[in-house]
Scaffold this active site. Structure first.
Site, PDB file in Angstrom:
ATOM      1  N   GLY A  22      21.016 -17.623  45.300  1.00 39.98           N
ATOM      2  CA  GLY A  22      20.876 -16.172  45.184  1.00 39.98           C
ATOM      3  C   GLY A  22      19.686 -15.754  46.035  1.00 39.98           C
ATOM      4  N   ILE A  28      15.002 -11.078  43.565  1.00 38.42           N
ATOM      5  CA  ILE A  28      14.151 -12.149  43.013  1.00 38.42           C
ATOM      6  C   ILE A  28      14.120 -13.328  43.982  1.00 38.42           C
ATOM      7  CG2 ILE A  28      13.732 -13.721  41.071  1.00 38.42           C
ATOM      8  CD1 ILE A  28      15.169 -11.773  39.234  1.00 38.42           C
ATOM      9  N   ASP A  83      23.130 -18.058  49.631  1.00 39.39           N
ATOM     10  CA  ASP A  83      23.779 -16.852  49.096  1.00 39.39           C
ATOM     11  C   ASP A  83      25.184 -16.801  49.693  1.00 39.39           C
ATOM     12  OD1 ASP A  83      22.406 -14.098  47.702  1.00 39.39           O
ATOM     13  OD2 ASP A  83      24.398 -13.858  48.588  1.00 39.39           O
ATOM     14  N   ILE A 107      17.611 -18.009  36.089  1.00 36.63           N
ATOM     15  CA  ILE A 107      16.966 -16.703  35.868  1.00 36.63           C
ATOM     16  C   ILE A 107      18.019 -15.623  35.573  1.00 36.63           C
ATOM     17  CG2 ILE A 107      15.447 -14.946  36.871  1.00 36.63           C
ATOM     18  CD1 ILE A 107      14.094 -16.957  38.538  1.00 36.63           C
ATOM     19  N   HIS A 147      16.224 -13.842  25.240  1.00 39.20           N
ATOM     20  CA  HIS A 147      15.698 -12.882  26.206  1.00 39.20           C
ATOM     21  C   HIS A 147      16.513 -11.596  26.087  1.00 39.20           C
ATOM     22  CE1 HIS A 147      13.800 -11.322  29.744  1.00 39.20           C
ATOM     23  NE2 HIS A 147      14.919 -11.292  30.433  1.00 39.20           N
ATOM     24  N   ARG A 185      20.921  -5.464  36.035  1.00 37.97           N
ATOM     25  CA  ARG A 185      21.331  -4.296  35.244  1.00 37.97           C
ATOM     26  C   ARG A 185      21.137  -2.996  36.006  1.00 37.97           C
ATOM     27  NH1 ARG A 185      17.952  -3.981  29.815  1.00 37.97           N
ATOM     28  NH2 ARG A 185      16.252  -5.239  30.651  1.00 37.97           N
TER      29      ARG A 185
END
Ligand code: TXD
Length: 318
Positions: free
Chosen positions: A10, A14, A34, A119, A176, A83
Site C-alpha cells: 500500500g 500512510i 501498490d 495497519i 481499535h 474512512r
C-alpha cells in the site's frame, strides 16, 4: 552485512510517510508495493532523490510485482480504503477484507519469513484475516492501533498538564474502535498518577474527573476528529510513526513494551483471539504479552471491547 529489508504493501497516504520515516531512520532498504501502476515507483523516486539532502544510505524503490518483496524482514500493510467523514472503521470490512485476502496471499507466497504489521482497518479483523491466510505463527503477525491510540491519549494529557510528552505514559487496551479502553489508573507523568496531578491542578476531585473523562472520550473519538477535519481520508502521519516504532523494536531487538493487536492465549479471559494488549516486541516478534491486573470496571470495559471485535470478526465467516 546486508541491510534489513522493509516492504510496504500500500503506497497511499500512510505508505508514503512510512517509506520516508524508514529511510530517514535508515531502518533498512524499503520496497513499496501498490496495485496502482507507476505510483509507488514515483513516490519512492521522489523520496530517494532527497537522500543526498537527508543523508540516508538505504534504497527506496517502488513496484507492482509481489516478487520484489522477497526476503523481507518486515512487511507493513496499509492496503485498503480509508474512512470518509461519518463512516465507522467497521464500515470498511467488506471492501478491505477482499483486499486483505489478496495481500495476505502475496505476503505468504513471497515473504514467508517476515514480521507482519497490519495497519488497514478495521484493524483487529484485518489482522485476524491476515494470520489465517498466511498461516504465519502468531508472534509474526500483529496490528498497529494501540501505539497510536495511546500516543493520542498521552498527547492530550501532556497538553492539559503543560508537561513534556516524553514524560507521559498512557495506555489503551482493547479493539481499535469506539470501544477501546484508555486506562486512567495507569496514566502517569514521570511515575506520578495523572489523576493526582489533575486534582492538584483543579483542587477538586470532581473537576479532575470531568477533565479526565473528556480526555478519554477525545481519545476514543480521535481518529474521527481527524477524519472530519481532513474531509477526505484519515490520519496518516501518526499511524505511520506508530508502526515504525514497532518495526524498529523488532529490527533492533529493543524489546519495547508497546500496545499491540496480538493473538491472546487466555489473557484477560480471552483465548485465541486478536485484540490490543501490552506486548514485548523484539527480534522474536511478539515475544511476550504482559497482562495487567484490571479492576472490575476496567475488565467490564475490556469485555465490552472484545465482544465488539468478536462480532465484527464473526461477520467475516472465517
Ligand atoms: O492506526 C491505524 N491502524 C489506522 C488505520 C489509522 C488510520 C487509518 N488506518 C487505515 O489504514 C485506513 O482506514 C485504511 O484502511 C488504511 C490505509 O490508509 P491510507 O490513508 O494510507 O489510505 P490510502 O491513501 O487510500 O492508501 C491505500 C492504498 C492505495 O494506494 C491503494 O492503491 C492501495 O492501498 N491498495 C492496494 N495495495 C495493494 N494491494 C491491493 N489489493 C490494494 N488495494 C488498494
Amino acid at each position: 552485512m546486508a541491510r534489513p529489508k522493509i516492504s510496504l504493501i500500500g503506497g497511499g497516504q500512510i505508505g508514503g510517510v512510512l517509506a520516508q520515516l524508514c529511510a530517514l531512520r535508515e531502518l533498512g532498504d524499503v520496497v513499496m508495493f501498490d496495485i496502482v501502476e507507476n505510483m509507488p515507483q514515483g513516490k519512492t523516486l521522489d523520496i530517494a532523490e532527497a537522500s543526498p539532502v537527508d543523508g540516508f544510505d538505504v534504497s527506496v524503490t517502488g513496484t507492482n510485482d509481489y516478487k520484489d518483496i522477497a526476503g523481507s524482514d518486515v512487511v507493513i500493510v496499509t492496503a485498503g480504503l480509508p474512512r470518509k467523514p461519518g463512516m465507522s472503521r467497521d464500515d470498511l470490512i467488506e471492501v478491505n477484507s477482499k483486499i486483505m485476502t489478496s495481500v495476505s496471499e502475496g505476503i505468504r507466497d513471497n515473504a514467508p519469513d517476515a514480521f507482519v504489521i497490519i495497519i488497514s482497518n478495521p484493524l483487529d479483523a484485518m489482522v485476524t484475516l491476515c494470520q489465517k491466510i498466511t498461516g504465519f505463527p502468531s508472534e509474526r503477525v500483529c496490528g498497529q492501533a494501540g501505539v497510536l491510540d495511546s500516543s493520542r491519549f498521552a498527547a492530550f494529557i501532556a497538553w492539559e498538564l503543560g508537561v513534556s510528552v516524553k514524560d507521559v505514559t498512557a495506555i489503551t487496551l482493547g479493539g481499535h474502535g469506539d470501544t477501546m479502553v484508555p486506562l486512567v489508573r495507569y496514566a502517569s507523568v514521570a511515575g506520578i498518577p495523572v489523576m493526582e496531578l489533575l486534582e492538584q491542578k483543579y483542587g477538586d476531585a470532581a473537576k479532575a474527573q470531568e477533565v479526565m473523562t473528556a480526555m478519554v472520550e477525545r481519545t476514543k473519538a480521535a481518529g474521527g476528529e481527524v477524519v472530519k477535519l481532513l474531509g477526505n481520508g484519515s490520519a496518516f502521519y501518526s499511524p505511520a510513526s506508530s508502526a515504525v516504532a514497532m518495526a524498529e523494536s523488532f529490527l533492533k531487538d529493543q524489546k519495547r513494551v508497546l500496545p499491540t493487536c496480538a493473538l491472546l492465549d487466555g489473557q484477560y479471559g480471552v483465548d485465541n483471539f486478536y485484540v490490543g494488549v501490552h506486548c514485548v516486541i523484539g527480534a522474536g516478534g511478539i515475544e511476550k504479552i504482559l497482562e495487567l491486573k484490571l479492576d472490575e470496571t476496567e475488565q467490564a470495559l475490556m469485555d465490552n471491547s472484545v465482544a465488539a471485535v468478536k462480532e465484527l470478526v464473526g461477520s467475516m465467516n472465517l
